[in-house]
Scaffold this active site. Structure first.
Site, PDB file in Angstrom:
ATOM      1  N   ASP A   1    -104.301   7.731  -2.325  1.00  0.00           N
ATOM      2  CA  ASP A   1    -103.339   6.626  -2.405  1.00  0.00           C
ATOM      3  C   ASP A   1    -103.640   5.466  -1.476  1.00  0.00           C
ATOM      4  O   ASP A   1    -102.789   4.643  -1.213  1.00  0.00           O
ATOM      5  CB  ASP A   1    -101.923   7.155  -2.118  1.00  0.00           C
ATOM      6  CG  ASP A   1    -101.672   7.362  -0.642  1.00  0.00           C
ATOM      7  OD1 ASP A   1    -102.607   7.823   0.052  1.00  0.00           O
ATOM      8  OD2 ASP A   1    -100.566   7.053  -0.191  1.00  0.00           O
ATOM      9  N   GLU A   2    -104.868   5.385  -1.010  1.00  0.00           N
ATOM     10  CA  GLU A   2    -105.172   4.394   0.009  1.00  0.00           C
ATOM     11  C   GLU A   2    -106.618   3.942  -0.136  1.00  0.00           C
ATOM     12  O   GLU A   2    -107.491   4.773  -0.338  1.00  0.00           O
ATOM     13  CB  GLU A   2    -105.035   5.105   1.364  1.00  0.00           C
ATOM     14  CG  GLU A   2    -104.426   4.332   2.465  1.00  0.00           C
ATOM     15  CD  GLU A   2    -104.468   5.155   3.745  1.00  0.00           C
ATOM     16  OE1 GLU A   2    -105.032   4.680   4.722  1.00  0.00           O
ATOM     17  OE2 GLU A   2    -103.955   6.288   3.741  1.00  0.00           O
TER      18      GLU A   2
ATOM     19  N   ASP B   1    -102.056   0.556   0.307  1.00  0.00           N
ATOM     20  CA  ASP B   1    -101.506   1.886   0.555  1.00  0.00           C
ATOM     21  C   ASP B   1    -100.281   2.071  -0.344  1.00  0.00           C
ATOM     22  O   ASP B   1     -99.329   1.296  -0.264  1.00  0.00           O
ATOM     23  CB  ASP B   1    -101.105   1.990   2.036  1.00  0.00           C
ATOM     24  CG  ASP B   1    -100.656   3.384   2.421  1.00  0.00           C
ATOM     25  OD1 ASP B   1    -100.932   4.337   1.658  1.00  0.00           O
ATOM     26  OD2 ASP B   1    -100.008   3.510   3.474  1.00  0.00           O
TER      27      ASP B   1
END
Ligand code: MG
Length: 371
Positions: free
Chosen positions: A112-113, A16
């Protein structure tokens, strides 16, 4: 490093990025560094929402999904910038390229993960902790950004772990540590527990995993519906969901669970209006048009129904979505029923534009009013 008994377990990493949008802005604009920065809608005018706040801004209590107006009140000298999704998307692809050096089993959850399954990795490194360290270092060296990683034997625990030492963290929760970790975990942290369910659990005297563990599977199902079974397993560290590398957007949905049951048509329609705005914004952001509109209703007793209507051509306009959802609702004779959840989804997208294929809605995007 890993427990010998881990040999038969999967090795899952959850990565993350730290304050992703804000970190990209600070990287690309040196004048923003070290300052409280809010990426999102402007604080003047209505409807502006914080998409991501820099760590400097978080010190003032600013959080994602908060109104920009409130953020400004908390920190009057904060800088507000509009998001540059194209830039974030490009960085996201660079991050995925780094992941792909180690495994092809990558399941992005948002820009983003992502989950990575490194049970067998391309470089024969063997240790998931070592791989997570290398990925974090590559992101730092090549992209000048930081990420946090959680390492465990399943998705649920890996995801919780990545949040523990943020920012720039790495947390490993091995097989022998999982059960005691889950016992101490507050119920809010459990997958799928929103504010309403958390409050319900607290009212029942359930505060941690240990409390949930005292209930039988039947009791959990009775109180929480289908997801009760998931709680029963997860509190024992069991989560067999696989990392799915090619999950594509098949439908876009928005739904809301209410603090109290809705009983009048006026309340239900007002909620449908709000949900329709959310789903419509998201469709327009992803440039998707669906041919099928589905209404989901969950009643107070967890009984759930769906009703749908299809159209000859794809659509994403608010008016049609609202009218159709209300028409579908009316056909269920909702008078005097007690409704705890309403949702609207669009599906049957047909041709998805190529550049949109990999992208899925993110928590951050979901909360942002697209203009
Ligand atoms: Mg993040």
């Amino acid at each position: 490093m890993e427990n010998a008994s881990a040999q038969n377990h999967r090795k899952i990493i959850h990565i993350d990025m730290d304050a992703f949008y804000a970190s990209v802005e600070q990287r690309d604009n040196p004048e923003y560094r070290g300052k409280p920065l809010v990426v999102g809608g402007p604080p003047e005018g209505r409807g502006g929402v914080v998409a991501t706040a820099s760590y400097e801004a978080r010190k003032f209590g600013i959080r994602s999904a908060m109104s920009s107006k409130q953020a400004l009140q908390l920190c009057p000298h904060a800088l507000f910038v509009r998001p540059r999704f194209a830039a974030y998307k490009e960085v996201s692809q660079q991050i995925r390229e780094i992941f792909s050096r180690y495994t092809d089993l990558i399941e992005p959850l948002s820009l983003d993960e992502a989950y990575l399954d490194v049970t067998s990795d391309k470089l024969n490194i063997g240790s998931a902790i070592e791989i997570a360290q290398q990925i974090k270092q590559a992101i730092k060296d090549e992209l000048q950004l930081t990420a946090s990683a959680g390492v465990s034997i399943n998705k649920f625990v890996a995801k919780i772990a990545s949040d523990i030492n943020k920012p720039d963290g790495l947390k490993f929760i091995g097989p022998s540590a999982i059960e005691s970790f889950m016992e101490k975990l507050p119920v809010e942290k459990f997958f799928g527990v929103g504010k309403v369910t958390a409050q319900k659990m607290k009212n029942m005297g359930l505060h941690t995993g240990d409390d949930l563990k005292k209930l039988t599977e039947a009791e959990l199902s009775k109180h929480f519906g289908k997801v009760g079974r998931f709680y029963f397993n997860i509190v024992r560290g069991i989560d067999n969901r696989e990392v799915q590398p090619h999950r594509e957007t098949k439908s876009l949905a928005a739904e809301d669970t209410f603090a109290y049951d809705l009983t009048t048509i006026e309340e239900m329609e007002a909620e449908l209006d709000k949900i329709a705005v959310t789903v419509c914004n998201r469709l327009q952001h992803y440039q998707l048009k669906g041919r099928t509109i589905t209404l989901k209703i969950k009643y107070h007793d967890f009984k759930q129904i769906t009703r749908n209507q299809s159209f000859p051509a794809g659509l994403n306009d608010l008016e049609t979505i609202c009218l159709t959802a209300k028409k579908l609702l009316a056909a269920t004779e909702p008078e005097d029923k007690r409704i705890r959840l309403l949702g609207i989804s669009l599906s049957n997208f047909g041709e998805v534009p190529v550049k949109q294929k990999e992208e899925k809605p993110t928590d951050q995007l979901r909360l942002f009013p697209f203009k």
